[in-house]
Enzyme design. Structure first.
Site, short mmCIF file in Angstrom:
data_model
loop_
_atom_site.label_atom_id
_atom_site.label_comp_id
_atom_site.label_asym_id
_atom_site.label_seq_id
_atom_site.Cartn_x
_atom_site.Cartn_y
_atom_site.Cartn_z
N TYR D 265 48.98 49.23 32.42
CA TYR D 265 48.73 48.07 33.28
C TYR D 265 48.13 48.45 34.63
CZ TYR D 265 49.85 44.42 36.69
OH TYR D 265 49.79 43.53 37.72
N ASP D 300 50.61 40.56 28.25
CA ASP D 300 50.18 39.21 28.64
C ASP D 300 48.97 39.27 29.58
OD1 ASP D 300 52.61 40.36 30.06
OD2 ASP D 300 51.87 38.98 31.59
N LYS D 372 59.19 40.50 24.37
CA LYS D 372 59.16 39.61 25.51
C LYS D 372 57.95 38.68 25.42
CE LYS D 372 58.52 39.22 30.35
NZ LYS D 372 58.16 39.86 31.59
C1 B12 Z 1 45.64 34.59 36.05
C2 B12 Z 1 46.68 34.59 37.14
C3 B12 Z 1 47.08 35.83 37.63
C4 B12 Z 1 46.49 37.13 37.17
C5 B12 Z 1 45.18 37.34 37.95
C6 B12 Z 1 44.18 38.12 37.15
C7 B12 Z 1 42.89 38.16 37.84
N1 B12 Z 1 42.19 39.23 37.66
O1 B12 Z 1 42.49 37.22 38.50
C8 B12 Z 1 47.65 38.12 37.52
C9 B12 Z 1 48.59 38.20 36.34
C10 B12 Z 1 47.20 39.52 37.91
C11 B12 Z 1 48.32 37.36 38.62
C12 B12 Z 1 49.12 37.93 39.54
C13 B12 Z 1 49.77 37.26 40.55
N2 B12 Z 1 49.81 35.92 40.73
CO1 B12 Z 1 48.83 34.68 39.70
N3 B12 Z 1 48.13 33.36 38.60
C14 B12 Z 1 47.24 33.38 37.63
C15 B12 Z 1 47.04 31.98 37.06
C16 B12 Z 1 47.85 31.92 35.77
C17 B12 Z 1 45.61 31.55 36.75
C18 B12 Z 1 44.61 31.71 37.87
C19 B12 Z 1 43.24 31.60 37.28
O2 B12 Z 1 42.74 32.58 36.78
N4 B12 Z 1 42.69 30.37 37.23
C20 B12 Z 1 41.39 30.11 36.62
C21 B12 Z 1 40.27 30.09 37.68
C22 B12 Z 1 38.91 29.91 37.01
O3 B12 Z 1 40.53 29.00 38.51
P1 B12 Z 1 40.49 29.11 40.13
O4 B12 Z 1 41.06 30.40 40.55
O5 B12 Z 1 41.10 27.89 40.65
O6 B12 Z 1 38.97 29.12 40.46
C23 B12 Z 1 38.16 27.97 40.41
C24 B12 Z 1 38.13 27.19 41.71
O7 B12 Z 1 39.32 27.26 42.45
C25 B12 Z 1 36.95 27.71 42.46
N5 B12 Z 1 37.04 28.90 43.25
C26 B12 Z 1 37.94 29.89 43.29
N6 B12 Z 1 37.60 30.81 44.19
C27 B12 Z 1 36.46 30.40 44.77
C28 B12 Z 1 35.69 30.93 45.78
C29 B12 Z 1 34.56 30.24 46.20
C30 B12 Z 1 33.76 30.81 47.30
C31 B12 Z 1 34.20 29.04 45.58
C32 B12 Z 1 33.02 28.34 46.01
C33 B12 Z 1 34.96 28.52 44.58
C34 B12 Z 1 36.08 29.19 44.18
O8 B12 Z 1 36.05 27.95 41.42
C35 B12 Z 1 36.74 28.44 40.25
C36 B12 Z 1 36.07 27.92 39.04
O9 B12 Z 1 36.09 26.51 39.01
C37 B12 Z 1 47.65 31.09 38.19
C38 B12 Z 1 48.32 29.82 37.70
C39 B12 Z 1 47.32 28.79 37.27
N7 B12 Z 1 47.37 28.36 36.06
O10 B12 Z 1 46.47 28.37 38.06
C40 B12 Z 1 48.66 32.02 38.84
C41 B12 Z 1 48.94 31.89 40.36
C42 B12 Z 1 47.65 31.62 41.08
N8 B12 Z 1 49.46 33.22 40.70
C43 B12 Z 1 50.38 33.16 41.59
C44 B12 Z 1 51.06 34.30 42.11
C45 B12 Z 1 52.16 34.03 43.12
C46 B12 Z 1 50.72 35.59 41.69
C47 B12 Z 1 51.38 36.88 42.21
C48 B12 Z 1 51.31 36.92 43.71
C49 B12 Z 1 52.79 36.98 41.64
C50 B12 Z 1 53.41 38.28 42.02
N9 B12 Z 1 54.12 38.27 43.12
O11 B12 Z 1 53.28 39.23 41.30
C51 B12 Z 1 50.60 37.99 41.52
C52 B12 Z 1 49.91 38.88 42.52
C53 B12 Z 1 48.42 38.84 42.53
C54 B12 Z 1 47.81 39.11 43.86
N10 B12 Z 1 47.96 40.26 44.45
O12 B12 Z 1 47.19 38.22 44.36
C55 B12 Z 1 50.71 31.76 42.01
C56 B12 Z 1 50.19 31.37 43.39
C57 B12 Z 1 51.17 30.45 44.08
C58 B12 Z 1 50.61 29.96 45.36
N11 B12 Z 1 50.03 28.77 45.37
O13 B12 Z 1 50.71 30.66 46.32
C59 B12 Z 1 50.11 30.95 40.82
C60 B12 Z 1 49.66 29.53 41.18
C61 B12 Z 1 51.22 30.92 39.74
C62 B12 Z 1 52.52 30.33 40.23
N12 B12 Z 1 52.76 29.06 40.05
O14 B12 Z 1 53.35 31.03 40.78
N13 B12 Z 1 48.05 36.05 38.58
C1 LIG Z 2 53.58 45.74 33.91
C2 LIG Z 2 53.39 44.86 35.07
N1 LIG Z 2 53.54 45.35 36.30
C3 LIG Z 2 53.38 44.60 37.39
C4 LIG Z 2 53.07 43.27 37.31
C5 LIG Z 2 52.98 42.45 38.56
O1 LIG Z 2 51.87 42.57 39.33
P1 LIG Z 2 51.74 43.59 40.55
O2 LIG Z 2 50.97 44.72 40.00
O3 LIG Z 2 51.01 42.81 41.59
O4 LIG Z 2 53.12 43.99 40.97
C6 LIG Z 2 52.89 42.72 36.06
C7 LIG Z 2 52.54 41.30 35.95
O5 LIG Z 2 52.35 40.73 34.96
C8 LIG Z 2 53.07 43.54 34.92
O6 LIG Z 2 52.93 43.04 33.69
#
Ligand code: B12
Ligand SMILES: Cc1ncc(COP(=O)(O)O)c(C=O)c1O
Ligand code: B12
Ligand SMILES: Cc1ncc(COP(=O)(O)O)c(C=O)c1O
Lengths: 246, 522, 246, 522
Positions: D265, D300, D372
């Site tokens: 990861y 996941d 899990k």
């Molecule tokens: C995928 C995901 C992850 C992935 C991210 C993978 C990656 N490479 O991006 C992983 C598993 C790594 C992750 C981790 C975390 N996540 Co996350 N994640 C999500 C999830 C499920 C989907 C986000 C996503 O991909 N959406 C799809 C994209 C296409 O949509 P979008 O981002 O909205 O983008 C669109 C628009 O917003 C816009 N847009 C976005 N950016 C920009 C920029 C510009 C300039 C423009 C014009 C438009 C634009 O255009 C896009 C296309 O239409 C959301 C929940 C959800 N279903 O929304 C939570 C969510 C965003 N995550 C959340 C959190 C808290 C985290 C963590 C901080 C949790 C943790 N403590 O470990 C971590 C840390 C990540 C970090 N350091 O930031 C929270 C945020 C809560 C909040 N509002 O503060 C959410 C809402 C989940 C939750 N309910 O807790 N996450």
């Molecule tokens: C193995 C593992 N480590 C860590 C994380 C959490 O993210 P971060 O690397 O920001 O601690 C995840 C989240 O899904 C995970 O699967």
């Protein structure tokens, strides 16, 4: 003084979830209208997290708001008959034997056009509800359940005939405030006949609050989750109270 | 249909046989009787319509006039007097209706030549039934045209604002969201009115009056959406209560597509007299059959007052009886929307498996019938989130057992009649799940000796035992003794008994005759 | 003037669904507190249809309220960049060829500690999102996607280096207003370096509204459901506008 | 376990064999290396703790001191210098930690007698590992005492307020509502810190800092609820990121019960150097294994950035690799909580069947593993009602395929970190469904040639193809070429590379030795 606010995940963050429909098309303007409306209710922040069209003229919104409004919990008084204090069936019967010394007569019905008998049956029938026997099973109570769709007039006549101590009115349908009309009519009829004081009047139903019932002239109102014990306790205590007052 | 429960065919046949034996003597009684509403329905088919200043409908006025002249005259049927008046006055039906509404008494005219009356009547039969036939053809054409556009099962949504114009808004929105069937819920207690209100109405409690004008308004609205969505939107109401056959007639004339209609519901749940009900249901079903209207029977009602696990067999028993009474009235299997419901206590361990068993059992015992499946209602509470999840399980079972007509559950079932958004949420829920498990029905099997299979066998056994008991004492007595739904109904008690009519030797009803003939009823 | 209210099943019935938590035990007093709170928000009627304990100190409520509050829909202005007016990829490229006559340079990143790249990738990567290609695929745009967790400083330095026309900032995590801090810092840094006017600054993310972004000093903000077309259209039009203004 | 998919055993064995062949050369590399965090974890096991005024933890100070004196000295291991200081100063570990935090440099003392150091070290090994053994015994005792009181699958809930004291409130409420496992989500970006913060913390974004004190506070709170509810409540954190082994050590010392821990990861999703990650994960897993901590792997994550239908095989491939790396570190199957997720696009026809296929496939290929299962996240939207229904389908699949650890989906997943009420709704949803379909798993079968069965076979085939490709070029190169998760990671790129340590011939680490011995690692 204990001020409380709504809670999301941190004390006093004020978070509230709302959903509603607006009579406007879905879109950016609709979402902004939704936001404005929520702010107009005094919410400090509002996020429209979802919107969808319901038709060309209506749209649906899911919103999270943040409210700073607080109320003082210390001043809040429960608007419900205290069910914790309810006696059990045996205790009620014992109470009657000790303090009233005759059978207590109770008449109940689902009035007006309302045909939802399950609720009044739960209170009155032998079988009862959720392992709480109904009034018919109380040896010291004579219970008459007139069933569904009973006109107020008929219910009152019957109560007079059997010399009822208490009348139970069940109202389940609330659309267009039909329960309020029915309940008001019931009390007005009693008053017109100068009979209001003869009976303990109790209303019940899933949307009936004590406050509402009392406002409409009943002695008490019982909502969802009521058992026969609660009603019986109220009746017998009230009877003794009335006897002492007169 | 896939066989998954391995129910013994001979047992199913036996159960059906029992139901047939139970229904037969009732059939003989029915054929010897009419009722005031059967007569009024006949009048309506002939064109009687409108109401007087007090709101008393013309069909009621006519029946009352005959009765007032001499109650014994009812045994000849009432239509003869209406036709006689038509001939004698030379008026059109419309003109005559108006005149009657203004006070004209059809009994003021002496009965004329029988053969002229018969001829005129045949003309009206051709006209009335012709209109119905046209409606049926129109529906078939649309279903053909928009073939494959409806959901499977059909998604059925209710509107219940009390105001027909508000209902129309809600219904259109519902149809656009994906509903295939719109049911306009009837106002509280209309079932106990011994007349059908007249005209468009805006005041109802918990529902909207079933009137012919309301039918027309809603039908027009849904026809509009049908064209826009290219999906035939069906309309449903209640051919039930004291005016069962009249509403069937109105529905047939206004092209409704389904009708709530049960052979015993009125007796058990509305305390309507049993003889009256059996007579009424048959005539109403003949009309439905002729109009191609699917009936929806009311087995769900057994479960709102008693336990769905314990009393599952009462549902099957009632389905089998409804089927026989349906067959007797000319309804083919594909118009028999037999009812059942997802009403198990949600806290029961394996409740889902039992629901699956019962729904699959209905499917296998009634393979060609468009089963109508009702959502959880009794165990819905103010917890809308929990309720939504229960509805999702209901949606699952329905699709997983290939039901025909799926009444959508509302997350606010315990709170209020549906809001527009409640319906949207319901449709969205169902569409997601049903698409997501599209081929589940074909893909899974049940363990041979498993919980599901055993449950279905058990329910069938209990049903047979119950039907044997009913058959032994006869249906009328069984009802009187409280064998059904735990309520006892005296034979000559209940509402509407006074409206029962014993047919005389001269009983005249060419509509009935023609219907029987076309429907191939013995 | 077009006054609108929330809608249940009849115009202006004002129905709204709410759910929230209160930091008090479940029970009759809690339900009454919930009701009072809803009335304090100005709702005219309030029915607490469900309550449940979340712990000994917290309780959950589902409520239906009736609000008479109306807003004038005619005065509502959309707080979103009008996406209906967005040009397609081909139109944008044509527009650039006609009006700008050189490649437009766009730099984007997910800034601060935010690692949610899916959103910015949806806007920038070749592949795009929902059948809308990303900026990298636009022949007339030179797009640099710096990816996740990029410090504001680094993003600005890079933008200067490649002579960017526009900078795209993605912010997904909003807990504790971290997006606001990040976005504010970004603009302050630009201003401190006297660079704010050099770039069109655009923020985006699921919880980013246009109004918020503009308030924080960006030229625009884009929320959920944004496509590259929308962003590209905004950039090129703004570029021409800026050129005309100077 | 019930066999429903009829996957060919030889193909499963072959896939496993491929994974073993892929992991083997990596294992050889690992055994020749240590890292700064492995050294710090060793120090922690020995008792090093605390932080200086700038918040730099004592274990970091010690490693930095050694490195500053001469980077080459790292190859001997760092623990020797800490023990040396203990002996030379005659202080207790606590006293020495304090002194180091105040500025004392362990390198200021010459290295003393090797055998004395070894003896002292063995004492600390006995002490450190003894404490862990005690924790394990305590957990086993409680699990035994409250045996049968946990849900099946275990219900796993996250708290993520950022403030450990607020987390405690939420966690207790969650446990009382029915959670079996509480995961304290880590603050954004902690994974990229090359140290573990010290003390109780109240400021985090999207999560709470993983610190030993925070672990302790939460453990105590959950132990309280355990006694009240008579259900052992498990605690989870992240042995992941740049401090993977240190957090494992802290978790072992504070009796955590599960750890997010994945062999790749960090490389793929956090751009941490691959060599460093492989070295770190092994030591962390040895600690987990010894502590009886279940690891939760991160499959996941593959599906949050790529399509769950198309890329299902990457999940299985990763599970097989995680399994082999787990075995290599002494983790038995029953501690291997391999991950997978319900992330299919909800609009896919038959998506439920595919999810069912994949979950059942994991169940059959990893029969003893406490799998899990992660809820829908990617396709969750602001439509909380739709989201709730998706979660209900997820709950269904999980129970219907007998998963081990069930991470509850939140209806507000797309909006915010969970509110207290969101969790309640989630638990209620899961409990209702899981009780309602309790024996579904045993009761249903899949059609032999059906969609579900075919899907599982297809995914297994694709996985084998993929693993063959990886095996052919080697894991390091495969990652470099972007075969996993569509990201390319250069071998010597990524974070933390500089912290990799090649073990010297004199490398001293009795903790590692003892762990290997007790865990029976070759
Ligand atoms: C995928 C995901 C992850 C992935 C991210 C993978 C990656 N490479 O991006 C992983 C598993 C790594 C992750 C981790 C975390 N996540 Co996350 N994640 C999500 C999830 C499920 C989907 C986000 C996503 O991909 N959406 C799809 C994209 C296409 O949509 P979008 O981002 O909205 O983008 C669109 C628009 O917003 C816009 N847009 C976005 N950016 C920009 C920029 C510009 C300039 C423009 C014009 C438009 C634009 O255009 C896009 C296309 O239409 C959301 C929940 C959800 N279903 O929304 C939570 C969510 C965003 N995550 C959340 C959190 C808290 C985290 C963590 C901080 C949790 C943790 N403590 O470990 C971590 C840390 C990540 C970090 N350091 O930031 C929270 C945020 C809560 C909040 N509002 O503060 C959410 C809402 C989940 C939750 N309910 O807790 N996450
Ligand atoms: C193995 C593992 N480590 C860590 C994380 C959490 O993210 P971060 O690397 O920001 O601690 C995840 C989240 O899904 C995970 O699967
Ligand atoms: C079962 C049911 C029916 C059955 C009734 C069978 C029967 N014999 O009672 C049938 C199918 C016949 C039916 C019909 C209709 N129903 Co209905 N029905 C329900 C349903 C599903 C359950 C009600 C119930 O039995 N609850 C269980 C009992 C035990 O609870 P309870 O009534 O709240 O009683 C408890 C307390 O309230 C209290 N209590 C009740 N009465 C009294 C009296 C006293 C004195 C005291 C002290 C306490 C007390 O004690 C009881 C035990 O704790 C509800 C939806 C729901 N899930 O709540 C809709 C519901 C009540 N029905 C509704 C409607 C609209 C109708 C119809 C009018 C629809 C129509 N147009 O056809 C019809 C007409 C009936 C009529 N004329 O009144 C609406 C009412 C909407 C509203 N708020 O106005 C509901 C809410 C459904 C909905 N969302 O649309 N219904
Ligand atoms: C057959 C039948 N008729 C009528 C009704 C409606 O009730 P009412 O009798 O009040 O019209 C139902 C309700 O379930 C029904 O099943």
């Amino acid at each position: 003084m204990k001020l409380i606010r709504t809670y999301g995940d941190t004390l006093d963050d004020g978070k509230v979830q709302l959903s509603f429909t607006l009579p406007v098309p879905d879109g950016a303007r609709g979402r902004e209208a939704a936001r404005k409306l929520v702010l107009a209710w005094g919410f400090k922040e509002c996020e429209v997290v979802h919107s969808a069209p319901l038709s060309e003229e209506f749209s649906f919104y899911v919103v999270y708001g943040k409210s700073e409004t607080a109320i003082d919990f210390d001043t809040v008084e429960a608007d419900e008959i205290d069910k914790d204090a309810s006696m059990s069936m045996d205790e009620v019967n014992e109470f009657i034997r000790q303090h009233i010394k005759r059978k207590v007569v109770v008449v109940g019905a689902c009035t007006g056009f309302d045909a939802h008998t399950v609720g009044i049956d739960a209170i009155m029938n032998m079988k009862g509800y959720n392992h709480h026997y109904g009034l018919e099973r109380y040896p010291e109570i004579e219970a008459y359940n007139l069933g569904a769709q009973v006109p107020n007039e008929k219910l009152i006549d019957f109560a007079v005939k059997v010399k009822a101590d208490a009348i139970l009115v069940s109202q389940v349908v609330t659309q267009k405030d039909t329960h309020i009309h029915n309940m008001t009519e019931f009390i007005e009829l009693l008053e017109a006949k100068n009979l209001r004081d003869r009976f303990i009047c109790i209303a019940g139903g899933p949307r009936i609050g004590n406050k509402l019932a009392v406002e409409l002239g009943f002695d008490a109102g019982f909502g969802r989750g009521t058992y026969a014990d609660d009603v019986a306790t109220f009746i017998v205590k009230k009877l003794v109270e009335k006897a002492q007052a007169s | 249909m896939r066989i998954k429960l391995h129910l013994p065919k001979d047992r199913i046949d036996y159960a059906r046989q029992l139901a047939k034996q139970i229904a037969a003597p009732v059939g003989a009684f029915i054929d010897a009787h009419s009722s005031v509403t059967v007569e009024r329905a006949t009048l309506r088919l002939a064109g009687a319509d409108g109401a007087n200043a007090d709101g008393v409908p013309v069909p009621n006025l006519v029946v009352d006039q005959v009765k007032a002249a001499d109650p014994a005259l009812l045994e000849d049927g009432v239509i003869i007097r209406y036709i006689n008046a038509l001939i004698k006055t030379g008026l059109s039906t419309q003109e005559l209706n108006k005149k009657i509404a203004e006070g004209f008494n059809v009994m003021s005219l002496p009965l004329g030549d029988r053969s002229a009356i018969e001829a005129k009547c045949n003309e009206l039969v051709a006209q009335g039934l012709g209109k119905i036939k046209d409606n049926r053809a129109y529906r078939d054409k649309k279903l053909e045209e928009f073939h494959d556009r409806n959901n499977k099962p059909l998604l059925y949504l209710i509107v219940a604002t009390g105001n027909i114009y508000e209902d129309v808004k809600q219904a259109k929105a519902a149809a656009k969201q994906g509903a295939d069937v719109i049911a306009v819920i009837r106002t509280t207690a209309q079932s106990l009115l011994d007349y059908v209100p007249y005209g468009a109405t805006t005041e109802g409690f918990g529902g909207t009056y079933a009137t012919q004008e309301n039918f027309r308004i809603m039908r027009a609205a849904l026809d509009e959406v049908t064209e826009q969505e290219k999906r035939y939107i069906m309309l449903t109401n209640y051919a039930s209560g004291l005016c069962m056959p009249e509403i069937a007639a109105m529905g047939a004339l206004e092209r409704l597509d389904m009708m709530l209609n049960d052979s015993m519901y009125g007796i058990l749940f509305r305390d309507i007299n049993m003889y009256r009900t059996f007579v009424d249901q048959k005539f109403s079903r003949m009309i439905n059959a002729y109009a191609g209207i699917i009936i929806n029977t009311g087995e769900d009602n057994y479960l709102t007052t008693s336990d769905a696990y314990e009393k599952a067999y009462t549902v099957l028993a009632s389905q089998l009886l409804n089927e026989q009474f349906g067959f007797m009235a000319g309804l083919p299997a594909r118009l028999l929307g037999l009812g059942h419901a997802f009403e198990m206590d949600p806290s029961i361990k394996n409740g889902f498996l039992y629901e699956l068993a019962q729904a699959q059992m209905a499917r296998e015992i009634f393979p060609e019938h468009p089963l109508k499946y009702m959502p959880p209602t009794k165990f819905m509470s103010g917890d809308i989130f929990k309720g939504l999840v229960m509805d999702s399980m209901f949606n699952f079972v329905s699709k997983a057992t290939n039901q025909g007509i799926h009444l959508l559950g509302m997350l606010t079932e315990a709170i209020h009649t549906p809001f527009m958004m409640d319906r949207y949420i319901a449709v969205d829920n169902a569409k997601y799940i049903m698409n997501n498990i599209e081929d589940f029905y074909d893909d899974i099997e049940f363990r041979k000796d498993g919980i599901i299979v055993r449950r279905a066998h058990e329910v069938l056994d209990k049903t047979i035992k119950f039907l044997e008991e009913v058959q032994a004492i006869g249906l009328f007595d069984a009802i009187e003794r409280g064998l059904f739904a735990d309520v006892k109904r005296p034979k000559d008690g209940g509402k509407g008994f006074e409206g029962l009519i014993k047919k005389g030797p001269q009983y005249f009803n060419p509509f009935e005759k023609q219907l029987k003939q076309e429907l191939n009823i013995k």
